[in-house]
Design a protein around this motif. Structure first.
Motif, mmCIF file in Angstrom:
data_model
loop_
_atom_site.group_PDB
_atom_site.id
_atom_site.type_symbol
_atom_site.label_atom_id
_atom_site.label_comp_id
_atom_site.label_asym_id
_atom_site.label_seq_id
_atom_site.Cartn_x
_atom_site.Cartn_y
_atom_site.Cartn_z
ATOM 1 N N ARG A 164 72.148 32.228 65.240
ATOM 2 C CA ARG A 164 71.015 31.363 64.920
ATOM 3 C C ARG A 164 70.684 31.398 63.433
ATOM 4 O O ARG A 164 70.463 30.345 62.806
ATOM 5 C CB ARG A 164 69.792 31.781 65.739
ATOM 6 C CG ARG A 164 68.552 30.960 65.426
ATOM 7 C CD ARG A 164 67.315 31.512 66.106
ATOM 8 N NE ARG A 164 66.136 30.731 65.731
ATOM 9 C CZ ARG A 164 64.893 31.060 66.049
ATOM 10 N NH1 ARG A 164 64.646 32.150 66.760
ATOM 11 N NH2 ARG A 164 63.872 30.306 65.651
ATOM 12 N N VAL A 165 70.655 32.598 62.866
ATOM 13 C CA VAL A 165 70.268 32.726 61.458
ATOM 14 C C VAL A 165 71.317 32.097 60.551
ATOM 15 O O VAL A 165 70.989 31.327 59.633
ATOM 16 C CB VAL A 165 70.042 34.202 61.097
ATOM 17 C CG1 VAL A 165 69.812 34.357 59.595
ATOM 18 C CG2 VAL A 165 68.863 34.765 61.872
ATOM 19 N N MET A 166 72.585 32.396 60.792
ATOM 20 C CA MET A 166 73.626 31.837 59.919
ATOM 21 C C MET A 166 73.727 30.321 60.058
ATOM 22 O O MET A 166 73.979 29.616 59.077
ATOM 23 C CB MET A 166 74.966 32.506 60.209
ATOM 24 C CG MET A 166 75.045 33.933 59.683
ATOM 25 S SD MET A 166 76.693 34.680 59.798
ATOM 26 C CE MET A 166 76.732 35.096 61.552
ATOM 27 N N ILE A 178 72.278 30.302 50.385
ATOM 28 C CA ILE A 178 72.731 31.617 50.833
ATOM 29 C C ILE A 178 74.115 31.463 51.459
ATOM 30 O O ILE A 178 74.272 30.697 52.424
ATOM 31 C CB ILE A 178 71.751 32.227 51.856
ATOM 32 C CG1 ILE A 178 70.332 32.236 51.288
ATOM 33 C CG2 ILE A 178 72.196 33.620 52.256
ATOM 34 C CD1 ILE A 178 70.180 32.966 49.962
ATOM 35 N N PRO A 179 75.132 32.152 50.950
ATOM 36 C CA PRO A 179 76.486 31.959 51.476
ATOM 37 C C PRO A 179 76.674 32.619 52.837
ATOM 38 O O PRO A 179 76.506 33.826 52.991
ATOM 39 C CB PRO A 179 77.368 32.630 50.412
ATOM 40 C CG PRO A 179 76.483 33.664 49.778
ATOM 41 C CD PRO A 179 75.096 33.093 49.816
ATOM 42 N N VAL A 180 76.998 31.823 53.846
ATOM 43 C CA VAL A 180 77.241 32.314 55.200
ATOM 44 C C VAL A 180 78.446 31.580 55.773
ATOM 45 O O VAL A 180 78.750 30.451 55.350
ATOM 46 C CB VAL A 180 76.019 32.108 56.125
ATOM 47 C CG1 VAL A 180 74.859 33.003 55.719
ATOM 48 C CG2 VAL A 180 75.596 30.644 56.149
ATOM 49 N N PRO A 181 79.145 32.189 56.744
ATOM 50 C CA PRO A 181 80.257 31.485 57.387
ATOM 51 C C PRO A 181 79.767 30.279 58.187
ATOM 52 O O PRO A 181 78.592 30.200 58.575
ATOM 53 C CB PRO A 181 80.863 32.547 58.321
ATOM 54 C CG PRO A 181 80.349 33.853 57.808
ATOM 55 C CD PRO A 181 79.002 33.565 57.231
ATOM 56 N N ARG A 182 80.680 29.379 58.478
ATOM 57 C CA ARG A 182 80.353 28.215 59.290
ATOM 58 C C ARG A 182 80.507 28.564 60.761
ATOM 59 O O ARG A 182 81.533 29.099 61.188
ATOM 60 C CB ARG A 182 81.289 27.059 58.934
ATOM 61 C CG ARG A 182 80.959 25.751 59.618
ATOM 62 C CD ARG A 182 81.850 24.646 59.093
ATOM 63 N NE ARG A 182 81.583 23.383 59.767
ATOM 64 C CZ ARG A 182 82.221 22.244 59.486
ATOM 65 N NH1 ARG A 182 83.145 22.235 58.528
ATOM 66 N NH2 ARG A 182 81.943 21.144 60.145
ATOM 67 N N MET A 183 79.479 28.261 61.558
ATOM 68 C CA MET A 183 79.488 28.591 62.977
ATOM 69 C C MET A 183 80.352 27.595 63.759
ATOM 70 O O MET A 183 80.365 26.400 63.466
ATOM 71 C CB MET A 183 78.073 28.584 63.533
ATOM 72 C CG MET A 183 77.130 29.604 62.883
ATOM 73 S SD MET A 183 77.641 31.321 63.125
ATOM 74 C CE MET A 183 78.352 31.685 61.489
ATOM 75 N N GLY A 243 63.956 26.078 60.125
ATOM 76 C CA GLY A 243 63.847 26.220 61.568
ATOM 77 C C GLY A 243 63.828 27.640 62.083
ATOM 78 O O GLY A 243 64.121 27.886 63.259
ATOM 79 N N LEU A 244 63.456 28.587 61.225
ATOM 80 C CA LEU A 244 63.438 29.994 61.637
ATOM 81 C C LEU A 244 62.021 30.551 61.730
ATOM 82 O O LEU A 244 61.829 31.774 61.712
ATOM 83 C CB LEU A 244 64.273 30.838 60.664
ATOM 84 C CG LEU A 244 65.774 30.573 60.671
ATOM 85 C CD1 LEU A 244 66.481 31.427 59.615
ATOM 86 C CD2 LEU A 244 66.384 30.835 62.040
ATOM 87 N N HIS A 270 81.894 36.906 42.753
ATOM 88 C CA HIS A 270 81.354 35.759 43.481
ATOM 89 C C HIS A 270 81.264 36.096 44.965
ATOM 90 O O HIS A 270 82.283 36.380 45.617
ATOM 91 C CB HIS A 270 82.246 34.531 43.278
ATOM 92 C CG HIS A 270 81.820 33.333 44.071
ATOM 93 N ND1 HIS A 270 80.577 32.759 43.960
ATOM 94 C CD2 HIS A 270 82.487 32.607 45.001
ATOM 95 C CE1 HIS A 270 80.484 31.730 44.773
ATOM 96 N NE2 HIS A 270 81.634 31.616 45.433
ATOM 97 N N ILE A 271 80.058 36.087 45.524
ATOM 98 C CA ILE A 271 79.834 36.389 46.935
ATOM 99 C C ILE A 271 80.049 35.111 47.738
ATOM 100 O O ILE A 271 79.362 34.104 47.530
ATOM 101 C CB ILE A 271 78.423 36.955 47.165
ATOM 102 C CG1 ILE A 271 78.257 38.279 46.414
ATOM 103 C CG2 ILE A 271 78.144 37.143 48.655
ATOM 104 C CD1 ILE A 271 76.832 38.801 46.381
ATOM 105 N N THR A 272 81.007 35.147 48.686
ATOM 106 C CA THR A 272 81.336 33.956 49.473
ATOM 107 C C THR A 272 80.691 33.967 50.854
ATOM 108 O O THR A 272 80.610 32.922 51.496
ATOM 109 C CB THR A 272 82.865 33.813 49.633
ATOM 110 O OG1 THR A 272 83.398 35.009 50.211
ATOM 111 C CG2 THR A 272 83.529 33.588 48.276
ATOM 112 N N ALA A 273 80.239 35.130 51.329
ATOM 113 C CA ALA A 273 79.565 35.163 52.637
ATOM 114 C C ALA A 273 78.770 36.451 52.788
ATOM 115 O O ALA A 273 79.222 37.528 52.391
ATOM 116 C CB ALA A 273 80.571 35.042 53.781
ATOM 117 N N VAL A 274 77.582 36.318 53.377
ATOM 118 C CA VAL A 274 76.776 37.463 53.803
ATOM 119 C C VAL A 274 76.946 37.576 55.312
ATOM 120 O O VAL A 274 76.763 36.595 56.037
ATOM 121 C CB VAL A 274 75.295 37.293 53.447
ATOM 122 C CG1 VAL A 274 74.481 38.507 53.901
ATOM 123 C CG2 VAL A 274 75.125 37.073 51.942
#
Length: 363
Positions: free
Chosen positions: A83-85, A93-98, A160-161, A231-235
Motif C-alpha cells: 500500500r505504501v509503495m 520518493i524512489p520505490v519499486p513499481r508494484m 491516500g495514506l 543515486h538511490i533508486t529504491a527504498v
C-alpha cells in the motif's frame, strides 16, 4: 498447444513458495504469459519477511511474504508495504513499481505481493562500501539523509495514506507495543528491558508534525545505482510504515550510522564507518536544515530505536530457536539483542535528558 493455467510449467519451488500455484495465479491475472516457465529463488540477507526473486525468463519480479511459523498480530504486514509503495509511486520518493497483491492466504498460505525488480546494488557489508570511492560515499550519505527528509515532507493525505495510522499518541503507543511484544514472546530474562522502558515512558517527547514514518530506514534497506552509487533508486522494507513522529525515523538512521570512534551497531557492523560518510551529528544537522526544524535532543529517539530493534531481533531469535527461520545469519541474533540493550542503557545513563524512573512497566 499452451499449458493450462492449473498445470503451468515451473522450475523447482524454494521453501515457502509454491511456484506451480503462483504461476497459475499470475497467469490468471495476466501478468504471466500462457507459455512462460516460472522460476524462483529465496534471496538471502533479510531476517524478517521472506523475499524471493521470480522470473519467467523475460521479466524479473520480487515477491515478499511473511515468514513461516507463528506470527504476532500486526507483525510482517506485507499488505502495508504494498500500500505504501503504491501510494508513493508518483512522488519524489524512489520505490519499486508494484505488480500484484494477494491479501489473503488462498494462494500461498499467506498474503504476498509482487513488485518489479529494481536493478542496482544493496550495500549490506563494509566490503561492499569499500568498493565505492570516498567522494561518492560522501554524496551517498547526503542522499540518504535527503530522501528521508523528503519522505517526511510528503503530504500523506494527498497520496491516500491518511488512514495508514493514527499519529496521535504515536510514541506512547509504540513504546507500549514493543514492551507488549517482548512479553508475548519472552523466553529469557533480558537485562535492562524494564529500566529502559521506564525511562522512555517518563521522558516521552511531545512529538512534532506527523509524517509518513518508514520504521526501518537505513543504508542496507535501499537500492543504489551501479553506475552512480550515490543515486538511490529504491527504498525497500516498508512493513512497519505508519503515520507518526518522523524523528523516530531519524533516530533509527542515527542508530545505524556507524562511526569509527564508537561501538558498531550489531546489524550494520561498521557498514558506514568508512571515510567519506558524514558524522551522525552532521546527519541530524543536515536533516533539520533541510526540513527547517529545531530539535533540542535526539537522545530519546536513539534509545527507543535501539530498544525497538532489540525486541524485533528477540522475536527473530525466538523463531530461530523454534526452527521457523529460513536462510542463513540467524545464529548470532540472540547476542545482538544483548548488545543493543547494553548500548541503549549506556545511552540512558549518559544522557542529560533521560534518567531512571519508577516502574510504569514493572511486572
Amino acid at each position: 498447444m499452451s499449458t493450462p493455467a492449473n498445470l503451468h510449467p515451473t522450475g523447482p519451488s524454494p521453501d515457502g513458495l509454491d511456484l506451480q500455484v503462483l504461476a497459475a495465479y499470475l497467469a490468471g491475472t495476466g501478468i504471466l504469459g500462457p507459455d512462460s516457465v516460472l522460476h524462483g529463488t529465496l534471496i538471502s540477507g533479510g531476517k524478517s519477511n521472506l523475499t524471493y526473486r521470480i522470473t519467467d525468463g523475460t521479466s524479473r519480479w520480487i515477491l515478499r511474504r511473511p515468514p513461516l511459523g507463528n506470527i504476532l498480530p500486526g507483525a510482517h504486514d506485507v499488505t502495508r508495504e504494498h500500500r505504501v509503495m503504491l501510494a508513493l509511486g508518483d512522488t519524489n520518493i524512489p520505490v519499486p513499481r508494484m505488480a500484484a497483491l494477494c491479501e489473503n492466504g488462498d494462494v500461498l498460505g499467506a498474503p504476498f505481493y509482487l513488485m518489479e525488480e529494481v536493478s542496482g546494488l544493496i550495500l549490506r557489508a563494509p566490503e561492499d562500501v569499500s568498493q565505492i570511492p570516498e567522494v561518492t560515499r560522501a554524496r551517498l550519505g547526503a542522499a540518504l539523509v535527503d530522501v528521508l527528509a523528503d519522505l517526511h515532507e510528503v503530504d500523506f493525505a494527498q497520496v491516500g495514506l491518511n488512514t495508514l495510522g493514527n499519529p496521535e499518541g504515536y510514541l506512547e503507543r509504540q513504546l507500549e507495543r514493543w514492551v507488549r511484544q517482548y512479553h508475548k514472546i519472552k523466553v529469557r530474562e533480558l537485562a535492562y528491558i524494564q529500566p529502559i522502558a521506564d525511562s522512555l515512558a517518563s521522558y516521552l517527547p511531545r512529538g512534532g508534525k506527523p509524517a509518513i514514518v518508514h520504521g526501518d530506514y537505513r543504508l542496507d534497506n535501499l537500492i543504489v545505482s551501479e553506475e552512480d552509487p550515490a543515486h538511490i533508486t529504491a527504498v525497500l522494507d516498508w512493513e512497519m510504515a505508519t503515520l507518526g513522529d518522523p524523528l523516530a525515523d531519524l533516530g533509527i538512521l542515527i542508530m545505524f550510522w556507524d562511526e569509527p570512534d564508537r561501538p558498531f551497531n550489531p546489524i550494520t557492523n561498521g557498514l558506514m564507518a568508512a571515510p567519506g560518510f558524514m558524522s551522525s551529528d552532521a546527519v541530524t544537522n543536515r536533516y533539520i536544515n533541510r526540513r527547517n526544524l529545531q530539535i533540542d535532543s535526539m537522545d530519546w529517539y536513539l534509545v527507543f530505536a535501539k530498544f525497538k530493534l532489540a525486541i524485533i531481533l528477540e522475536q527473530i531469535h525466538v523463531r530461530h530457536l523454534r526452527g521457523e527461520t529460513r536462510g542463513e545469519g540467524f545464529a548470532g541474533v540472540g547476542d545482538m539483542v544483548t548488545a543493543l540493550l547494553n548500548s541503549a542503557m549506556d545511552n540512558v545513563s549518559k544522557s542529560p535528558s533521560l534518567g531512571t524512573a519508577k516502574g510504569r512497566f514493572h511486572g
